[in-house]
Design a protein around this motif. Sequence first.
Motif, PDB file in Angstrom:
ATOM      1  N   ILE A   1      -9.405   7.730  -4.966  1.00  0.00           N
ATOM      2  CA  ILE A   1      -9.483   6.958  -3.729  1.00  0.00           C
ATOM      3  C   ILE A   1     -10.584   7.539  -2.857  1.00  0.00           C
ATOM      4  O   ILE A   1     -10.645   8.748  -2.629  1.00  0.00           O
ATOM      5  CB  ILE A   1      -8.153   6.988  -2.950  1.00  0.00           C
ATOM      6  CG1 ILE A   1      -7.016   6.401  -3.797  1.00  0.00           C
ATOM      7  CG2 ILE A   1      -8.285   6.219  -1.632  1.00  0.00           C
ATOM      8  CD1 ILE A   1      -5.652   6.529  -3.153  1.00  0.00           C
ATOM      9  N   THR A   2     -11.464   6.670  -2.390  1.00  0.00           N
ATOM     10  CA  THR A   2     -12.490   7.063  -1.421  1.00  0.00           C
ATOM     11  C   THR A   2     -12.459   6.055  -0.277  1.00  0.00           C
ATOM     12  O   THR A   2     -12.113   4.884  -0.474  1.00  0.00           O
ATOM     13  CB  THR A   2     -13.891   7.092  -2.070  1.00  0.00           C
ATOM     14  OG1 THR A   2     -14.082   5.902  -2.859  1.00  0.00           O
ATOM     15  CG2 THR A   2     -14.049   8.314  -2.959  1.00  0.00           C
ATOM     16  N   PRO A   3     -12.802   6.491   0.943  1.00  0.00           N
ATOM     17  CA  PRO A   3     -12.607   5.650   2.126  1.00  0.00           C
ATOM     18  C   PRO A   3     -13.745   4.684   2.426  1.00  0.00           C
ATOM     19  O   PRO A   3     -14.367   4.727   3.480  1.00  0.00           O
ATOM     20  CB  PRO A   3     -12.431   6.671   3.254  1.00  0.00           C
ATOM     21  CG  PRO A   3     -13.302   7.814   2.827  1.00  0.00           C
ATOM     22  CD  PRO A   3     -13.203   7.865   1.326  1.00  0.00           C
ATOM     23  N   HIS A   4     -14.022   3.784   1.475  1.00  0.00           N
ATOM     24  CA  HIS A   4     -15.042   2.743   1.645  1.00  0.00           C
ATOM     25  C   HIS A   4     -16.417   3.363   1.912  1.00  0.00           C
ATOM     26  O   HIS A   4     -17.113   2.983   2.865  1.00  0.00           O
ATOM     27  CB  HIS A   4     -14.651   1.789   2.783  1.00  0.00           C
ATOM     28  CG  HIS A   4     -15.108   0.383   2.541  1.00  0.00           C
ATOM     29  ND1 HIS A   4     -14.328  -0.719   2.804  1.00  0.00           N
ATOM     30  CD2 HIS A   4     -16.279  -0.114   2.061  1.00  0.00           C
ATOM     31  CE1 HIS A   4     -14.993  -1.828   2.506  1.00  0.00           C
ATOM     32  NE2 HIS A   4     -16.174  -1.474   2.048  1.00  0.00           N
TER      33      HIS A   4
ATOM     34  N   ILE B   1      -7.216  -6.860  -5.135  1.00  0.00           N
ATOM     35  CA  ILE B   1      -6.222  -6.227  -6.003  1.00  0.00           C
ATOM     36  C   ILE B   1      -4.849  -6.219  -5.329  1.00  0.00           C
ATOM     37  O   ILE B   1      -4.718  -5.849  -4.155  1.00  0.00           O
ATOM     38  CB  ILE B   1      -6.638  -4.780  -6.337  1.00  0.00           C
ATOM     39  CG1 ILE B   1      -7.931  -4.772  -7.155  1.00  0.00           C
ATOM     40  CG2 ILE B   1      -5.532  -4.064  -7.108  1.00  0.00           C
ATOM     41  CD1 ILE B   1      -8.444  -3.379  -7.476  1.00  0.00           C
ATOM     42  N   ASP B   2      -3.842  -6.615  -6.083  1.00  0.00           N
ATOM     43  CA  ASP B   2      -2.446  -6.509  -5.651  1.00  0.00           C
ATOM     44  C   ASP B   2      -2.017  -5.065  -5.916  1.00  0.00           C
ATOM     45  O   ASP B   2      -1.803  -4.667  -7.065  1.00  0.00           O
ATOM     46  CB  ASP B   2      -1.588  -7.487  -6.448  1.00  0.00           C
ATOM     47  CG  ASP B   2      -0.123  -7.458  -6.056  1.00  0.00           C
ATOM     48  OD1 ASP B   2       0.331  -6.448  -5.478  1.00  0.00           O
ATOM     49  OD2 ASP B   2       0.582  -8.445  -6.343  1.00  0.00           O
ATOM     50  N   THR B   3      -1.906  -4.268  -4.859  1.00  0.00           N
ATOM     51  CA  THR B   3      -1.651  -2.837  -5.017  1.00  0.00           C
ATOM     52  C   THR B   3      -0.323  -2.558  -5.705  1.00  0.00           C
ATOM     53  O   THR B   3      -0.216  -1.651  -6.544  1.00  0.00           O
ATOM     54  CB  THR B   3      -1.683  -2.141  -3.650  1.00  0.00           C
ATOM     55  OG1 THR B   3      -2.921  -2.438  -2.991  1.00  0.00           O
ATOM     56  CG2 THR B   3      -1.559  -0.634  -3.801  1.00  0.00           C
ATOM     57  N   LYS B   4       0.687  -3.320  -5.369  1.00  0.00           N
ATOM     58  CA  LYS B   4       2.000  -3.118  -5.985  1.00  0.00           C
ATOM     59  C   LYS B   4       1.921  -3.340  -7.497  1.00  0.00           C
ATOM     60  O   LYS B   4       2.470  -2.555  -8.281  1.00  0.00           O
ATOM     61  CB  LYS B   4       3.021  -4.063  -5.363  1.00  0.00           C
ATOM     62  CG  LYS B   4       4.447  -3.815  -5.777  1.00  0.00           C
ATOM     63  CD  LYS B   4       5.413  -4.711  -5.006  1.00  0.00           C
ATOM     64  CE  LYS B   4       6.859  -4.449  -5.429  1.00  0.00           C
ATOM     65  NZ  LYS B   4       7.810  -5.314  -4.663  1.00  0.00           N
ATOM     66  N   ALA B   5       1.221  -4.394  -7.895  1.00  0.00           N
ATOM     67  CA  ALA B   5       1.058  -4.671  -9.321  1.00  0.00           C
ATOM     68  C   ALA B   5       0.212  -3.595  -9.999  1.00  0.00           C
ATOM     69  O   ALA B   5       0.467  -3.220 -11.151  1.00  0.00           O
ATOM     70  CB  ALA B   5       0.424  -6.041  -9.517  1.00  0.00           C
ATOM     71  N   LEU B   6      -0.794  -3.086  -9.300  1.00  0.00           N
ATOM     72  CA  LEU B   6      -1.630  -2.018  -9.850  1.00  0.00           C
ATOM     73  C   LEU B   6      -0.799  -0.762 -10.110  1.00  0.00           C
ATOM     74  O   LEU B   6      -0.933  -0.125 -11.159  1.00  0.00           O
ATOM     75  CB  LEU B   6      -2.787  -1.705  -8.902  1.00  0.00           C
ATOM     76  CG  LEU B   6      -3.623  -0.466  -9.258  1.00  0.00           C
ATOM     77  CD1 LEU B   6      -4.264  -0.603 -10.632  1.00  0.00           C
ATOM     78  CD2 LEU B   6      -4.680  -0.205  -8.190  1.00  0.00           C
ATOM     79  N   LEU B   7       0.040  -0.395  -9.166  1.00  0.00           N
ATOM     80  CA  LEU B   7       0.875   0.788  -9.348  1.00  0.00           C
ATOM     81  C   LEU B   7       1.764   0.647 -10.577  1.00  0.00           C
ATOM     82  O   LEU B   7       1.922   1.587 -11.361  1.00  0.00           O
ATOM     83  CB  LEU B   7       1.720   1.025  -8.093  1.00  0.00           C
ATOM     84  CG  LEU B   7       0.986   1.691  -6.924  1.00  0.00           C
ATOM     85  CD1 LEU B   7       1.778   1.538  -5.639  1.00  0.00           C
ATOM     86  CD2 LEU B   7       0.729   3.168  -7.231  1.00  0.00           C
ATOM     87  N   ALA B   8       2.337  -0.538 -10.760  1.00  0.00           N
ATOM     88  CA  ALA B   8       3.173  -0.772 -11.939  1.00  0.00           C
ATOM     89  C   ALA B   8       2.359  -0.644 -13.220  1.00  0.00           C
ATOM     90  O   ALA B   8       2.824  -0.063 -14.216  1.00  0.00           O
ATOM     91  CB  ALA B   8       3.820  -2.151 -11.844  1.00  0.00           C
TER      92      ALA B   8
ATOM     93  N   GLU C   1       1.842   6.285  -2.347  1.00  0.00           N
ATOM     94  CA  GLU C   1       2.116   6.332  -3.780  1.00  0.00           C
ATOM     95  C   GLU C   1       0.824   6.352  -4.593  1.00  0.00           C
ATOM     96  O   GLU C   1       0.727   7.054  -5.605  1.00  0.00           O
ATOM     97  CB  GLU C   1       2.996   5.151  -4.187  1.00  0.00           C
ATOM     98  CG  GLU C   1       3.636   5.308  -5.544  1.00  0.00           C
ATOM     99  CD  GLU C   1       4.705   4.270  -5.842  1.00  0.00           C
ATOM    100  OE1 GLU C   1       5.231   4.287  -6.963  1.00  0.00           O
ATOM    101  OE2 GLU C   1       5.003   3.432  -4.954  1.00  0.00           O
ATOM    102  N   LEU C   2      -0.175   5.590  -4.143  1.00  0.00           N
ATOM    103  CA  LEU C   2      -1.476   5.620  -4.810  1.00  0.00           C
ATOM    104  C   LEU C   2      -2.057   7.022  -4.806  1.00  0.00           C
ATOM    105  O   LEU C   2      -2.595   7.503  -5.815  1.00  0.00           O
ATOM    106  CB  LEU C   2      -2.458   4.674  -4.112  1.00  0.00           C
ATOM    107  CG  LEU C   2      -2.492   3.204  -4.513  1.00  0.00           C
ATOM    108  CD1 LEU C   2      -3.492   2.464  -3.648  1.00  0.00           C
ATOM    109  CD2 LEU C   2      -2.823   3.020  -5.985  1.00  0.00           C
ATOM    110  N   MET C   3      -1.977   7.697  -3.666  1.00  0.00           N
ATOM    111  CA  MET C   3      -2.553   9.037  -3.543  1.00  0.00           C
ATOM    112  C   MET C   3      -1.871  10.047  -4.461  1.00  0.00           C
ATOM    113  O   MET C   3      -2.457  11.071  -4.807  1.00  0.00           O
ATOM    114  CB  MET C   3      -2.465   9.517  -2.087  1.00  0.00           C
ATOM    115  CG  MET C   3      -3.372   8.770  -1.135  1.00  0.00           C
ATOM    116  SD  MET C   3      -3.565   9.616   0.449  1.00  0.00           S
ATOM    117  CE  MET C   3      -1.878   9.635   1.054  1.00  0.00           C
TER     118      MET C   3
END
Length: 331
Positions: A292-295, A238-245, A283-285
């Motif tokens: 979000i979970t740590p794997h 996943i492209d995180t920047k694109a996901l945030l948008a 920003e995700l948080m």
Amino acid sequence: MKFIAFNVRQDEQPYFENWSRQNQIEVKLVADALTAASLKQVDGYDGVLALQTGSYPAAMFEHFKRCGVKVFAIRNVGTDNIDLAAAKANGVLVTNVPAYSPNAIAEFSVTQLMQLVRNTTIFRQKIAEQDFRWAPHVGKELRSLTVGVIGTGRIGRAAIDIYRGFGAKVIAYDLYPNPQLQAEGIYVDSYDELFAQADVITLHMPATATDRHLIGEKAFAKMKAGVYLINTARGTLIDTKALLAALKSGKVAGAALDTYENESALFNHDLRGQKIKDPLFKELMQQQNVLITPHIAFYTTTAVENMVLISLNSAKSVCEKGTADTVVKIR
């Protein structure tokens, strides 16, 4: 024959110790990661066990060859951060644990989706503020959704069974279709077709160089408005920047991320009282509709035991027979 294991957690220790006693083979347990600084600790051992997280020293396999290490046994599935070509060049076999508990990961992915579609995180926040109103956070039922499963190996198939139990319509895409599922007509012909049809997209595929940022700006543009995204596979998908948008625009209604593309500096570390330096992760948080979970999707007692025992038995097999069922094939 003797082994050394790195990244050993407390919950793993009993399984290592019991196996060592039963097999009368010395296994040294090291809590720290295998790094350039700790590489000398492997001298004199026949096998090295580690977790498939972070990065390994560039000259690790050359060192293994010099000191007689025969096998590098990882207690995970993925090998995307291991220099397999260097392992082959230095005559060191790499083994993995192909399936420690597919159900653990599949169950967790569905658990996270259920929290998203029923807005449980939002309601926990509202209750903490003593706001007990319902609206406007109405939930959805899984039986009304089309779930798109990308990757139909052991974990993906376990997820499909669970989603079907809820009555959801399931579609899937895999470069290597499962014959049984293919006969059931579950597969679509392309990622684009799955993106266009799915209300939920759940990732259960390995990561390769060609799959980096598979889910990015172009992919989001092809998805339904209000799609849910679940990733218990690999963060680099996943492209995180694109996901945030996409989250901010409403294209993505919610995301559950058990992996993150820059997770090695964060996950499984105690960072209490410290500032998070990764702006994307911060920003995700802050997003109300992101879990979000740590794997930890794999993290059950069944999985932990299997990861330890299968890796130890693999290392033992390589040392005794020169091979194991779990040897990673290197082209």
